[in-house]
Design a protein around this motif. Sequence first.
Motif, PDB file in Angstrom:
ATOM      1  N   ILE A 141       0.826  -1.206   0.000  1.00  0.00           N
ATOM      2  CA  ILE A 141       0.000   0.000   0.000  1.00  0.00           C
ATOM      3  C   ILE A 141       0.862   1.258   0.000  1.00  0.00           C
ATOM      4  CG2 ILE A 141      -1.603   1.374   1.401  1.00  0.00           C
ATOM      5  CD1 ILE A 141      -3.053  -0.849   0.070  1.00  0.00           C
ATOM      6  N   GLY A 142       1.936   1.240   0.784  1.00  0.00           N
ATOM      7  CA  GLY A 142       2.744   2.440   0.965  1.00  0.00           C
ATOM      8  C   GLY A 142       3.379   2.971  -0.302  1.00  0.00           C
ATOM      9  N   SER A 143       3.784   2.080  -1.198  1.00  0.00           N
ATOM     10  CA  SER A 143       4.384   2.516  -2.461  1.00  0.00           C
ATOM     11  C   SER A 143       3.362   2.557  -3.586  1.00  0.00           C
ATOM     12  CB  SER A 143       5.528   1.573  -2.853  1.00  0.00           C
ATOM     13  OG  SER A 143       5.017   0.298  -3.227  1.00  0.00           O
ATOM     14  N   ALA A 144       2.096   2.260  -3.239  1.00  0.00           N
ATOM     15  CA  ALA A 144       1.002   2.238  -4.214  1.00  0.00           C
ATOM     16  C   ALA A 144       1.200   1.189  -5.302  1.00  0.00           C
ATOM     17  CB  ALA A 144       0.792   3.618  -4.839  1.00  0.00           C
ATOM     18  N   SER A 145       1.912   0.109  -4.976  1.00  0.00           N
ATOM     19  CA  SER A 145       2.109  -0.963  -5.960  1.00  0.00           C
ATOM     20  C   SER A 145       1.037  -2.045  -5.850  1.00  0.00           C
ATOM     21  CB  SER A 145       3.500  -1.582  -5.785  1.00  0.00           C
ATOM     22  OG  SER A 145       3.675  -2.085  -4.472  1.00  0.00           O
ATOM     23  N   LEU A 146       0.379  -2.158  -4.689  1.00  0.00           N
ATOM     24  CA  LEU A 146      -0.672  -3.157  -4.516  1.00  0.00           C
ATOM     25  C   LEU A 146      -2.003  -2.687  -5.101  1.00  0.00           C
ATOM     26  CD1 LEU A 146      -1.694  -5.836  -3.314  1.00  0.00           C
ATOM     27  CD2 LEU A 146      -2.064  -4.635  -1.148  1.00  0.00           C
ATOM     28  N   GLN A 147      -2.260  -1.409  -4.990  1.00  0.00           N
ATOM     29  CA  GLN A 147      -3.562  -0.878  -5.411  1.00  0.00           C
ATOM     30  C   GLN A 147      -3.932  -1.235  -6.852  1.00  0.00           C
ATOM     31  OE1 GLN A 147      -1.375   0.521  -3.381  1.00  0.00           O
ATOM     32  NE2 GLN A 147      -2.128   2.356  -2.316  1.00  0.00           N
ATOM     33  N   PRO A 148      -3.015  -1.103  -7.829  1.00  0.00           N
ATOM     34  CA  PRO A 148      -3.397  -1.439  -9.209  1.00  0.00           C
ATOM     35  C   PRO A 148      -3.795  -2.903  -9.390  1.00  0.00           C
ATOM     36  CG  PRO A 148      -1.409  -0.101  -9.179  1.00  0.00           C
ATOM     37  CD  PRO A 148      -1.671  -0.509  -7.771  1.00  0.00           C
ATOM     38  N   LEU A 149      -3.168  -3.807  -8.647  1.00  0.00           N
ATOM     39  CA  LEU A 149      -3.518  -5.218  -8.756  1.00  0.00           C
ATOM     40  C   LEU A 149      -4.923  -5.460  -8.226  1.00  0.00           C
ATOM     41  CD1 LEU A 149      -0.279  -5.293  -8.778  1.00  0.00           C
ATOM     42  CD2 LEU A 149      -0.550  -7.652  -8.019  1.00  0.00           C
ATOM     43  N   VAL A 150      -5.229  -4.870  -7.076  1.00  0.00           N
ATOM     44  CA  VAL A 150      -6.553  -5.033  -6.485  1.00  0.00           C
ATOM     45  C   VAL A 150      -7.626  -4.467  -7.409  1.00  0.00           C
ATOM     46  CG1 VAL A 150      -8.045  -4.371  -4.551  1.00  0.00           C
ATOM     47  CG2 VAL A 150      -5.668  -5.055  -4.124  1.00  0.00           C
ATOM     48  N   LEU A 151      -7.393  -3.280  -7.943  1.00  0.00           N
ATOM     49  CA  LEU A 151      -8.369  -2.659  -8.840  1.00  0.00           C
ATOM     50  C   LEU A 151      -8.533  -3.471 -10.122  1.00  0.00           C
ATOM     51  CD1 LEU A 151      -7.409   1.109  -8.425  1.00  0.00           C
ATOM     52  CD2 LEU A 151      -9.216  -0.176  -7.255  1.00  0.00           C
ATOM     53  N   ALA A 152      -7.455  -4.080 -10.586  1.00  0.00           N
ATOM     54  CA  ALA A 152      -7.508  -4.847 -11.840  1.00  0.00           C
ATOM     55  C   ALA A 152      -8.352  -6.115 -11.710  1.00  0.00           C
ATOM     56  CB  ALA A 152      -6.103  -5.198 -12.298  1.00  0.00           C
ATOM     57  N   VAL A 153      -8.311  -6.767 -10.549  1.00  0.00           N
ATOM     58  CA  VAL A 153      -9.104  -7.998 -10.401  1.00  0.00           C
ATOM     59  C   VAL A 153     -10.581  -7.683 -10.208  1.00  0.00           C
ATOM     60  CG1 VAL A 153      -7.178  -9.343  -9.500  1.00  0.00           C
ATOM     61  CG2 VAL A 153      -8.719  -8.206  -7.905  1.00  0.00           C
ATOM     62  N   GLY A 154     -10.899  -6.487  -9.707  1.00  0.00           N
ATOM     63  CA  GLY A 154     -12.282  -6.074  -9.583  1.00  0.00           C
ATOM     64  C   GLY A 154     -12.894  -6.354  -8.221  1.00  0.00           C
ATOM     65  N   LYS A 155     -13.894  -5.546  -7.901  1.00  0.00           N
ATOM     66  CA  LYS A 155     -14.530  -5.630  -6.584  1.00  0.00           C
ATOM     67  C   LYS A 155     -15.190  -6.973  -6.310  1.00  0.00           C
ATOM     68  CE  LYS A 155     -17.427  -2.879  -3.464  1.00  0.00           C
ATOM     69  NZ  LYS A 155     -18.248  -1.635  -3.331  1.00  0.00           N
ATOM     70  N   PRO A 156     -15.879  -7.595  -7.266  1.00  0.00           N
ATOM     71  CA  PRO A 156     -16.497  -8.901  -6.976  1.00  0.00           C
ATOM     72  C   PRO A 156     -15.491  -9.952  -6.498  1.00  0.00           C
ATOM     73  CG  PRO A 156     -17.425  -7.983  -8.977  1.00  0.00           C
ATOM     74  CD  PRO A 156     -16.245  -7.118  -8.615  1.00  0.00           C
ATOM     75  N   VAL A 157     -14.312 -10.004  -7.112  1.00  0.00           N
ATOM     76  CA  VAL A 157     -13.289 -10.970  -6.696  1.00  0.00           C
ATOM     77  C   VAL A 157     -12.785 -10.628  -5.295  1.00  0.00           C
ATOM     78  CG1 VAL A 157     -10.974 -11.864  -7.164  1.00  0.00           C
ATOM     79  CG2 VAL A 157     -12.576 -11.499  -9.047  1.00  0.00           C
ATOM     80  N   VAL A 158     -12.570  -9.349  -5.033  1.00  0.00           N
ATOM     81  CA  VAL A 158     -12.096  -8.924  -3.713  1.00  0.00           C
ATOM     82  C   VAL A 158     -13.101  -9.320  -2.635  1.00  0.00           C
ATOM     83  CG1 VAL A 158     -11.501  -6.937  -2.269  1.00  0.00           C
ATOM     84  CG2 VAL A 158     -10.731  -7.020  -4.654  1.00  0.00           C
ATOM     85  N   LEU A 159     -14.376  -9.072  -2.865  1.00  0.00           N
ATOM     86  CA  LEU A 159     -15.399  -9.415  -1.876  1.00  0.00           C
ATOM     87  C   LEU A 159     -15.572 -10.927  -1.739  1.00  0.00           C
ATOM     88  CD1 LEU A 159     -18.125  -6.733  -2.699  1.00  0.00           C
ATOM     89  CD2 LEU A 159     -16.384  -6.674  -0.901  1.00  0.00           C
ATOM     90  N   ARG A 160     -15.388 -11.656  -2.826  1.00  0.00           N
ATOM     91  CA  ARG A 160     -15.489 -13.121  -2.783  1.00  0.00           C
ATOM     92  C   ARG A 160     -14.389 -13.748  -1.939  1.00  0.00           C
ATOM     93  NH1 ARG A 160     -13.973 -15.450  -8.238  1.00  0.00           N
ATOM     94  NH2 ARG A 160     -11.917 -15.626  -7.259  1.00  0.00           N
TER      95      ARG A 160
END
Length: 267
Positions: free
Chosen positions: A46-65
């Motif tokens: 999170i701190g270097s903003a390198s994780l955020q693009p991966l999370v956004l790319a997989v999409g909210k449904p996958v994250v919530l699942r």
Amino acid sequence: MAVTDAEINTAVAVTGRFENAGDPWRGVTGDFDGMGISCGVLQWNIGSASLQPLVLAVGKPVVLREAPTIGAQLWQACNSGVAQGLATVRQWQTGAQLKAVPKKELAALMGSPEMKAQQFSRIKVVAAKADALATAWALAAGRPARSLQELIWFFDLVTQNGSLKGLDHDDVTQFIKTSTPGKADDVVCDWLLAAPAAWWGRVDCIKNAGLWRDKVAAADLELFVLSYLRASLSSAKARGVVMNRKGALAFRKGWINGQLFDFSGQF
């Protein structure tokens, strides 16, 4: 030779074990370095903003699942600024240790097919850089193609250290030439044995000095010396741990983060 998916998977399996016990794709750590959380093979955070693009790319449904308890918060953290994202993920921790549920759900998300595909697409970019460096190194050494060992060494370099900081093959051959004949590895091991108390990985340095002394194969000596020269250019505290990682890959065996790794059957 172009880097293959099989070679990338081997590089991930080898170097990912240094940071993550078990499956490196699912590796998750807390805020030990001020980055909030670090996840996956290359410890995107999170701190270097390198994780955020991966999370956004997989999409909210996958994250919530995959993360039914913390997924909504994670999604919001990845759609906010870094400061807000850090504040969110730090709520899931005691000190720098992730609580059980967030750790389990983050591991599940990182190991999901969708997230592994996102990780792999980014790893391929890193592997291509490592392949170019390893190929240039092999050519400078007079060989037409790089080895799998060299690819893995440079993969670890790119992911952990960025670059050679101007070092080249001539620096290595000059070091070997100016050392007492046949004693270049002893110079390195003496340096490790004298590791200051402030160095990260100091205990491993001392163990490696005993493990490697007078046992470095002639074919591995140049990569071993390159490990030392690059470690010497690292920040003071990091020199030992950089040498432990790179030296273990050059020697195919070594102590890293308190564990003895043996790669003699892998490359």
